[in-house]
Design an enzyme around this catalytic site. Structure first.
Site, PDB file in Angstrom:
ATOM      1  N   TRP A 131      -8.711   7.776  -9.137  1.00  0.00           N
ATOM      2  CA  TRP A 131      -9.918   8.053  -9.946  1.00  0.00           C
ATOM      3  C   TRP A 131      -9.736   7.561 -11.367  1.00  0.00           C
ATOM      4  O   TRP A 131     -10.643   6.981 -11.971  1.00  0.00           O
ATOM      5  CB  TRP A 131     -10.259   9.554  -9.911  1.00  0.00           C
ATOM      6  CG  TRP A 131     -11.092   9.866  -8.708  1.00  0.00           C
ATOM      7  CD1 TRP A 131     -10.656  10.363  -7.516  1.00  0.00           C
ATOM      8  CD2 TRP A 131     -12.503   9.625  -8.555  1.00  0.00           C
ATOM      9  NE1 TRP A 131     -11.715  10.461  -6.640  1.00  0.00           N
ATOM     10  CE2 TRP A 131     -12.848  10.024  -7.244  1.00  0.00           C
ATOM     11  CE3 TRP A 131     -13.501   9.126  -9.390  1.00  0.00           C
ATOM     12  CZ2 TRP A 131     -14.159   9.928  -6.758  1.00  0.00           C
ATOM     13  CZ3 TRP A 131     -14.802   9.035  -8.908  1.00  0.00           C
ATOM     14  CH2 TRP A 131     -15.114   9.423  -7.608  1.00  0.00           C
ATOM     15  N   TRP A 144     -19.546  11.498 -21.258  1.00  0.00           N
ATOM     16  CA  TRP A 144     -19.984  11.693 -19.875  1.00  0.00           C
ATOM     17  C   TRP A 144     -21.285  12.467 -19.864  1.00  0.00           C
ATOM     18  O   TRP A 144     -21.503  13.360 -20.699  1.00  0.00           O
ATOM     19  CB  TRP A 144     -18.934  12.484 -19.075  1.00  0.00           C
ATOM     20  CG  TRP A 144     -17.587  11.835 -18.967  1.00  0.00           C
ATOM     21  CD1 TRP A 144     -16.408  12.331 -19.455  1.00  0.00           C
ATOM     22  CD2 TRP A 144     -17.254  10.595 -18.321  1.00  0.00           C
ATOM     23  NE1 TRP A 144     -15.374  11.477 -19.162  1.00  0.00           N
ATOM     24  CE2 TRP A 144     -15.853  10.409 -18.462  1.00  0.00           C
ATOM     25  CE3 TRP A 144     -17.981   9.621 -17.644  1.00  0.00           C
ATOM     26  CZ2 TRP A 144     -15.183   9.297 -17.955  1.00  0.00           C
ATOM     27  CZ3 TRP A 144     -17.305   8.521 -17.135  1.00  0.00           C
ATOM     28  CH2 TRP A 144     -15.938   8.360 -17.291  1.00  0.00           C
ATOM     29  N   TRP A 173     -15.041  11.440 -14.079  1.00  0.00           N
ATOM     30  CA  TRP A 173     -14.217  11.157 -12.899  1.00  0.00           C
ATOM     31  C   TRP A 173     -13.693  12.439 -12.273  1.00  0.00           C
ATOM     32  O   TRP A 173     -13.492  12.514 -11.062  1.00  0.00           O
ATOM     33  CB  TRP A 173     -13.081  10.187 -13.227  1.00  0.00           C
ATOM     34  CG  TRP A 173     -12.112  10.655 -14.286  1.00  0.00           C
ATOM     35  CD1 TRP A 173     -12.200  10.398 -15.623  1.00  0.00           C
ATOM     36  CD2 TRP A 173     -10.932  11.454 -14.118  1.00  0.00           C
ATOM     37  NE1 TRP A 173     -11.153  10.992 -16.299  1.00  0.00           N
ATOM     38  CE2 TRP A 173     -10.354  11.641 -15.397  1.00  0.00           C
ATOM     39  CE3 TRP A 173     -10.293  12.041 -13.029  1.00  0.00           C
ATOM     40  CZ2 TRP A 173      -9.181  12.378 -15.610  1.00  0.00           C
ATOM     41  CZ3 TRP A 173      -9.128  12.779 -13.235  1.00  0.00           C
ATOM     42  CH2 TRP A 173      -8.589  12.947 -14.498  1.00  0.00           C
ATOM     43  N   TRP A 198       1.939   1.738  -3.442  1.00  0.00           N
ATOM     44  CA  TRP A 198       0.920   2.315  -4.343  1.00  0.00           C
ATOM     45  C   TRP A 198       1.004   3.849  -4.274  1.00  0.00           C
ATOM     46  O   TRP A 198       0.816   4.555  -5.264  1.00  0.00           O
ATOM     47  CB  TRP A 198      -0.490   1.880  -3.935  1.00  0.00           C
ATOM     48  CG  TRP A 198      -0.944   0.604  -4.567  1.00  0.00           C
ATOM     49  CD1 TRP A 198      -1.071  -0.604  -3.949  1.00  0.00           C
ATOM     50  CD2 TRP A 198      -1.347   0.397  -5.940  1.00  0.00           C
ATOM     51  NE1 TRP A 198      -1.526  -1.546  -4.855  1.00  0.00           N
ATOM     52  CE2 TRP A 198      -1.701  -0.962  -6.076  1.00  0.00           C
ATOM     53  CE3 TRP A 198      -1.432   1.228  -7.058  1.00  0.00           C
ATOM     54  CZ2 TRP A 198      -2.142  -1.507  -7.282  1.00  0.00           C
ATOM     55  CZ3 TRP A 198      -1.874   0.691  -8.270  1.00  0.00           C
ATOM     56  CH2 TRP A 198      -2.215  -0.662  -8.375  1.00  0.00           C
ATOM     57  N   GLU A 202       0.844  -1.211   0.000  1.00  0.00           N
ATOM     58  CA  GLU A 202       0.000   0.000   0.000  1.00  0.00           C
ATOM     59  C   GLU A 202       0.870   1.249   0.000  1.00  0.00           C
ATOM     60  O   GLU A 202       0.602   2.221  -0.714  1.00  0.00           O
ATOM     61  CB  GLU A 202      -0.943   0.022   1.202  1.00  0.00           C
ATOM     62  CG  GLU A 202      -1.939  -1.128   1.261  1.00  0.00           C
ATOM     63  CD  GLU A 202      -2.828  -1.231   0.038  1.00  0.00           C
ATOM     64  OE1 GLU A 202      -2.968  -0.252  -0.711  1.00  0.00           O
ATOM     65  OE2 GLU A 202      -3.385  -2.322  -0.181  1.00  0.00           O
ATOM     66  N   ASN A 244     -10.923   2.436   1.917  1.00  0.00           N
ATOM     67  CA  ASN A 244     -10.487   2.269   0.531  1.00  0.00           C
ATOM     68  C   ASN A 244     -11.456   1.446  -0.322  1.00  0.00           C
ATOM     69  O   ASN A 244     -11.756   1.797  -1.462  1.00  0.00           O
ATOM     70  CB  ASN A 244      -9.097   1.624   0.495  1.00  0.00           C
ATOM     71  CG  ASN A 244      -8.605   1.444  -0.926  1.00  0.00           C
ATOM     72  OD1 ASN A 244      -8.459   2.429  -1.648  1.00  0.00           O
ATOM     73  ND2 ASN A 244      -8.373   0.210  -1.338  1.00  0.00           N
TER      74      ASN A 244
HETATM   75  C1  LIG Z   1     -11.150   7.063  -5.789  1.00  0.00           C
HETATM   76  C2  LIG Z   1     -10.047   7.007  -4.754  1.00  0.00           C
HETATM   77  C3  LIG Z   1      -9.441   8.193  -4.316  1.00  0.00           C
HETATM   78  C4  LIG Z   1      -8.418   8.152  -3.354  1.00  0.00           C
HETATM   79  N1  LIG Z   1      -7.848   9.328  -2.937  1.00  0.00           N
HETATM   80  C5  LIG Z   1      -6.835   9.304  -2.028  1.00  0.00           C
HETATM   81  C6  LIG Z   1      -6.220  10.505  -1.590  1.00  0.00           C
HETATM   82  O1  LIG Z   1      -6.549  11.610  -2.018  1.00  0.00           O
HETATM   83  N2  LIG Z   1      -5.237  10.405  -0.648  1.00  0.00           N
HETATM   84  C7  LIG Z   1      -4.814   9.193  -0.155  1.00  0.00           C
HETATM   85  O2  LIG Z   1      -3.910   9.171   0.701  1.00  0.00           O
HETATM   86  N3  LIG Z   1      -5.356   8.049  -0.585  1.00  0.00           N
HETATM   87  C8  LIG Z   1      -6.349   8.060  -1.495  1.00  0.00           C
HETATM   88  N4  LIG Z   1      -6.906   6.871  -1.931  1.00  0.00           N
HETATM   89  C9  LIG Z   1      -6.253   5.600  -1.556  1.00  0.00           C
HETATM   90  C10 LIG Z   1      -6.767   4.886  -0.313  1.00  0.00           C
HETATM   91  O3  LIG Z   1      -8.155   4.787  -0.315  1.00  0.00           O
HETATM   92  C11 LIG Z   1      -6.322   5.538   1.009  1.00  0.00           C
HETATM   93  O4  LIG Z   1      -4.937   5.820   0.970  1.00  0.00           O
HETATM   94  C12 LIG Z   1      -6.598   4.586   2.170  1.00  0.00           C
HETATM   95  O5  LIG Z   1      -7.959   4.317   2.249  1.00  0.00           O
HETATM   96  C13 LIG Z   1      -6.085   5.197   3.439  1.00  0.00           C
HETATM   97  O6  LIG Z   1      -6.428   4.411   4.544  1.00  0.00           O
HETATM   98  P1  LIG Z   1      -5.323   3.864   5.518  1.00  0.00           P
HETATM   99  O7  LIG Z   1      -4.368   4.933   5.874  1.00  0.00           O
HETATM  100  O8  LIG Z   1      -6.046   3.208   6.635  1.00  0.00           O
HETATM  101  O9  LIG Z   1      -4.593   2.803   4.598  1.00  0.00           O
HETATM  102  P2  LIG Z   1      -3.682   1.522   4.908  1.00  0.00           P
HETATM  103  O10 LIG Z   1      -4.357   0.348   4.317  1.00  0.00           O
HETATM  104  O11 LIG Z   1      -3.263   1.439   6.320  1.00  0.00           O
HETATM  105  O12 LIG Z   1      -2.402   1.819   3.978  1.00  0.00           O
HETATM  106  C14 LIG Z   1      -1.234   2.502   4.448  1.00  0.00           C
HETATM  107  C15 LIG Z   1      -0.960   3.704   3.583  1.00  0.00           C
HETATM  108  O13 LIG Z   1      -0.708   3.326   2.236  1.00  0.00           O
HETATM  109  C16 LIG Z   1      -1.218   4.321   1.343  1.00  0.00           C
HETATM  110  N5  LIG Z   1      -2.258   3.708   0.507  1.00  0.00           N
HETATM  111  C17 LIG Z   1      -3.183   2.796   0.875  1.00  0.00           C
HETATM  112  N6  LIG Z   1      -3.958   2.455  -0.179  1.00  0.00           N
HETATM  113  C18 LIG Z   1      -3.505   3.175  -1.223  1.00  0.00           C
HETATM  114  C19 LIG Z   1      -3.886   3.272  -2.599  1.00  0.00           C
HETATM  115  N7  LIG Z   1      -4.882   2.532  -3.106  1.00  0.00           N
HETATM  116  N8  LIG Z   1      -3.210   4.134  -3.388  1.00  0.00           N
HETATM  117  C20 LIG Z   1      -2.181   4.888  -2.912  1.00  0.00           C
HETATM  118  N9  LIG Z   1      -1.787   4.837  -1.621  1.00  0.00           N
HETATM  119  C21 LIG Z   1      -2.431   3.992  -0.791  1.00  0.00           C
HETATM  120  C22 LIG Z   1      -1.821   5.420   2.206  1.00  0.00           C
HETATM  121  O14 LIG Z   1      -0.853   6.440   2.370  1.00  0.00           O
HETATM  122  C23 LIG Z   1      -2.101   4.695   3.500  1.00  0.00           C
HETATM  123  O15 LIG Z   1      -2.124   5.544   4.624  1.00  0.00           O
HETATM  124  C24 LIG Z   1      -7.964   6.897  -2.872  1.00  0.00           C
HETATM  125  C25 LIG Z   1      -8.570   5.715  -3.327  1.00  0.00           C
HETATM  126  C26 LIG Z   1      -9.608   5.768  -4.241  1.00  0.00           C
HETATM  127  C27 LIG Z   1     -10.227   4.489  -4.717  1.00  0.00           C
END
Ligand SMILES: Cc1cc2nc3c(=O)[nH]c(=O)nc-3n(C[C@H](O)[C@H](O)[C@H](O)COP(=O)(O)OP(=O)(O)OC[C@H]3O[C@@H](n4cnc5c(N)ncnc54)[C@H](O)[C@@H]3O)c2cc1C
Length: 440
Positions: free
Chosen positions: A374, A298, A351, A270, A267, A333
């Site tokens: 997105w 759209w 989007w 990512w 994660e 997420n």
């Molecule tokens: C449409 C959409 C928009 C999103 N917009 C953002 C945003 O603006 N900012 C943001 O930080 N995340 C975004 N995310 C990614 C993700 O949803 C969040 O990072 C995640 O839910 C954060 O929760 P957590 O800290 O508990 O994650 P954990 O599961 O604990 O993951 C640890 C860290 O990894 C990173 N991470 C986790 N999932 C992703 C992912 N899919 N992509 C990139 N990094 C990730 C985050 O920094 C997160 O804090 C988006 C996802 C979607 C589907």
């Protein structure tokens, strides 16, 4: 006396493991944060982000004051303000964090070109320079899995630097007052849920990490998909504002261990991948990465968009997600993917409209990750979800929230769906096929 150095903080609002401080240890420092609502093309922080920023800056200012430093606050176009502050304190050296954000890269280039100033960039927010990880042939990666493999091949990050114990303050210079920036909502005060859910700042980030790793990472692989469980770290806003470095997070996770360790590190990668994509595709936040999507038909339907934003679509898990977002500035997420897919596929709305709403309402709003995610859901990104994968929100709820705890907690009054799921799906498939997307 040695010349003072200007530290220009942006999204590295912490003292520990911050190369800006570590690199300049013992030097006379002026630490500044610039709120830039003026530079054309800048993505100004949205409402929820401004709430976070207010508290994060307040806590950083207090931490700096406790070790003899001071946070200088200024407003205006960064490319003008930074050289101004440097001139006022007689600094020729400015240090800042590397970024993938195109508008900030342009501003940094302009500061670097100011006669008499040198700008040194440090890796403060990411594990890798966003342009660094490349294929054997030297091209940027377009697919996550090999990108992640290449990142992991570089080994673990260096051990984190500790926070400075004492700062040597540089010359006094005028600072604006944080309260005058009016970053907090006035009336109505919609931030009650944010106050309950979060503790912005470096100490809050460390507490959150400790709480998450207290259960080690056992079971993260399964729990992370269940919106009703507190199965993920909720570190995202702390990482987005740089209150904790990804290296601190990664190394603490390695120390805690558990069978979900690899999944969690992925994660973090990512997040690196999103920055890498924005670095190589500076228009990613505005334009589809796959040009054919510019022809996507759209719909323009303000009523449907408003219902989606307010969580009044009549689809339980979508409404729950949108209301969780509104109340807490965060959404799980799995649910982000479901609400995003519903917007771009079942409602056939662009989007960019969803991206803009997330930007305004997320406390973790991050230009690269938001745009990449997105585009991934819409199918217009590199390595995107295939267009025919259209999440059925009801089936997603049945699978990931089987006892309905999450939907019950967040969804409001029951209402009829604004779109028939089967008809919405058929309309989306037809639009994607008309675009010339190959059939499965
Ligand atoms: C449409 C959409 C928009 C999103 N917009 C953002 C945003 O603006 N900012 C943001 O930080 N995340 C975004 N995310 C990614 C993700 O949803 C969040 O990072 C995640 O839910 C954060 O929760 P957590 O800290 O508990 O994650 P954990 O599961 O604990 O993951 C640890 C860290 O990894 C990173 N991470 C986790 N999932 C992703 C992912 N899919 N992509 C990139 N990094 C990730 C985050 O920094 C997160 O804090 C988006 C996802 C979607 C589907």
């Amino acid at each position: 006396m040695t010349a003072p150095v200007l530290l220009w903080l942006h999204r590295e609002l912490r003292l520990a493991d911050n190369p800006l401080f570590a690199h300049n240890a013992g030097r006379r420092l002026v630490v500044t944060y610039v709120l830039d609502d003026e530079t054309p093309g800048a993505w100004k922080p949205g409402g929820a982000a401004r709430w976070w920023l207010h508290h994060s800056l307040g806590r950083l200012a207090a931490s700096l004051a406790a070790i003899g430093g001071r946070l200088v606050l200024r407003r205006g176009p960064v490319a003008t303000v930074i050289p101004e502050v440097a001139a006022q304190i007689g600094a020729t050296e400015v240090h800042a964090g590397e970024t993938a954000e195109p508008w900030l890269r342009r501003a940094q280039a302009s500061v670097a070109a100011t006669p008499g100033l040198t700008l040194t960039l440090h890796r403060t927010r990411l594990l890798f320079h966003p342009g660094d990880i490349r294929t054997g042939g030297g091209s940027p990666y377009g697919v996550f899995t090999p990108f992640a493999r290449a990142c992991l091949a570089r080994g673990l990050p260096a051990p984190p630097e500790s926070a400075p114990k004492r700062l040597v303050a540089g010359p006094q210079v005028a600072s604006e007052r944080l309260a005058d920036w009016r970053l907090l909502p006035a009336t109505p005060d919609w931030a009650g849920g944010l106050r309950e859910a979060w503790e912005p700042g470096e100490a809050g980030a460390q507490k959150r990490l400790a709480r998450f790793l207290g259960q080690a990472l056992d079971g993260y692989g399964e729990r992370r998909n269940q919106p009703g469980a507190e199965g993920t770290s909720r570190l995202s806003p702390h990482l987005a504002w740089g209150e904790i470095s990804p290296a601190q997070a990664w190394l603490a996770a390695e120390a805690a261990g558990g069978n979900g360790l690899r999944a969690w590190v992925h994660e973090l990668l990512w997040r690196e991948f999103a920055a890498h994509l924005l670095w190589h595709h500076p228009h990613m936040a505005e334009k589809p990465l796959r040009p054919v999507f510019a022809r996507m038909p759209w719909r323009d339907d303000p009523a449907a968009l408003a219902a989606w934003r307010k969580g009044e679509t009549g689809i339980g898990i979508v409404d729950a997600g949108m209301r969780e977002l509104w109340h807490t500035g965060w959404m799980h997420n799995r649910v982000r993917m479901v609400v995003a897919s519903f917007l771009v596929k079942h409602l056939l709305l662009p989007w960019q409209a969803g991206e803009a709403w997330f930007w305004d309402t997320l406390v973790d709003a991050d230009l690269a990750t938001n745009a990449a995610s997105w585009q991934w859901v819409a199918g217009s990104g590199v390595d995107a979800a295939p267009y025919f994968r259209i999440f059925n929100p009801d089936l997603q709820a049945a699978k990931f929230d089987p006892d309905g705890a999450y939907v019950r907690r967040w969804s409001g009054a029951k209402r009829p769906p604004i779109v028939d799921l089967a008809a919405g799906r058929a309309r989306a498939l037809a639009a994607f096929r008309a675009l010339g997307e190959p059939a499965p």
